[in-house]
Design an enzyme around this catalytic site. Structure first.
Site, PDB file in Angstrom:
ATOM      1  N   HIS A  42       0.841  -1.193   0.000  1.00 44.84           N
ATOM      2  CA  HIS A  42       0.000   0.000   0.000  1.00 44.84           C
ATOM      3  C   HIS A  42       0.879   1.246   0.000  1.00 44.84           C
ATOM      4  O   HIS A  42       2.040   1.189   0.367  1.00 44.84           O
ATOM      5  CB  HIS A  42      -0.907   0.007   1.240  1.00 44.84           C
ATOM      6  N   HIS A 126       5.678   6.123  -1.608  1.00 45.56           N
ATOM      7  CA  HIS A 126       6.505   4.921  -1.619  1.00 45.56           C
ATOM      8  C   HIS A 126       5.702   3.740  -1.086  1.00 45.56           C
ATOM      9  O   HIS A 126       4.810   3.902  -0.257  1.00 45.56           O
ATOM     10  CB  HIS A 126       7.786   5.103  -0.807  1.00 45.56           C
TER      11      HIS A 126
END
Length: 190
Positions: A42, A126
């Site tokens: 995620h 990220h």
């Protein structure tokens, strides 16, 4: 409960990433890294930590408003990077400014709901794929291997509120479990 707001990659993007991660795991010393699981991939937008149950309804209402105000945007998994010698990650390309805006709105929603948030930092998209077991690990070969990685673009259309269930068994290598406790469509109404 331990919560964070996130953008979740769709199954096709996660499958592309799984193929790339499988190739990385064939590099020398890959077994010395703790690889994150497919189910845990995620992009964290706002980490809230432990949130009192009584704050959750207001938090959800505020996140719903943040999603309502934010337009859908394109995103793709893109290259990789590292945070020092601690973490290896996959980056993103496409609607990065829109994602940064969504992260700021999620952070603001949490603060207004009374969640004690950490110090505010500029958002860097990220998705963590591995962590080192010790501070001496060299992640540069992995970052170099990811230099040409370009995933297929998709349209981010949802903001998710995710509960993180930390490992409790004490078994080596056990991963946190993630559970979506709310999600809202990005509607771009303002």
């Amino acid at each position: 409960m331990r919560l964070f707001a996130a953008v979740l990659p769709p199954p096709a993007a996660a499958d592309e990433l799984a193929t790339e991660v499988a190739a990385l795991k064939r590099l020398p010393a890959a077994e010395s890294l703790r690889w994150t699981g497919h189910a845990g991939w995620h992009f964290t937008l706002a980490f809230m930590g432990e949130v009192d149950d009584e704050l959750v309804p207001d938090l959800q209402a505020r996140l719903a408003r943040a999603a309502h105000r934010t337009a859908s945007f394109p995103l793709r998994l893109h290259r990789g990077g590292r945070f020092g010698h601690r973490a290896l990650w996959i980056g993103a390309a496409g609607g990065i400014e829109q994602m940064r805006l969504l992260a700021e709105r999620a952070d603001a929603a949490a603060r207004r709901a009374g969640v004690a948030m950490e110090e505010h930092r500029r958002y860097q998209a990220h998705l963590t794929i591995a962590r080192t077991r010790d501070a001496g690990g060299d992640l540069r070969p992995y970052v170099e291997a990811l230099d040409a990685f370009e995933g297929t673009s998709w349209q981010v259309g949802e903001l998710a509120l995710v509960r993180s269930n930390l490992p409790v068994s004490g078994v080596q290598g056990e991963q946190p479990r993630y559970e979506v406790v709310g999600s809202w469509s990005l509607e771009g109404a303002g």
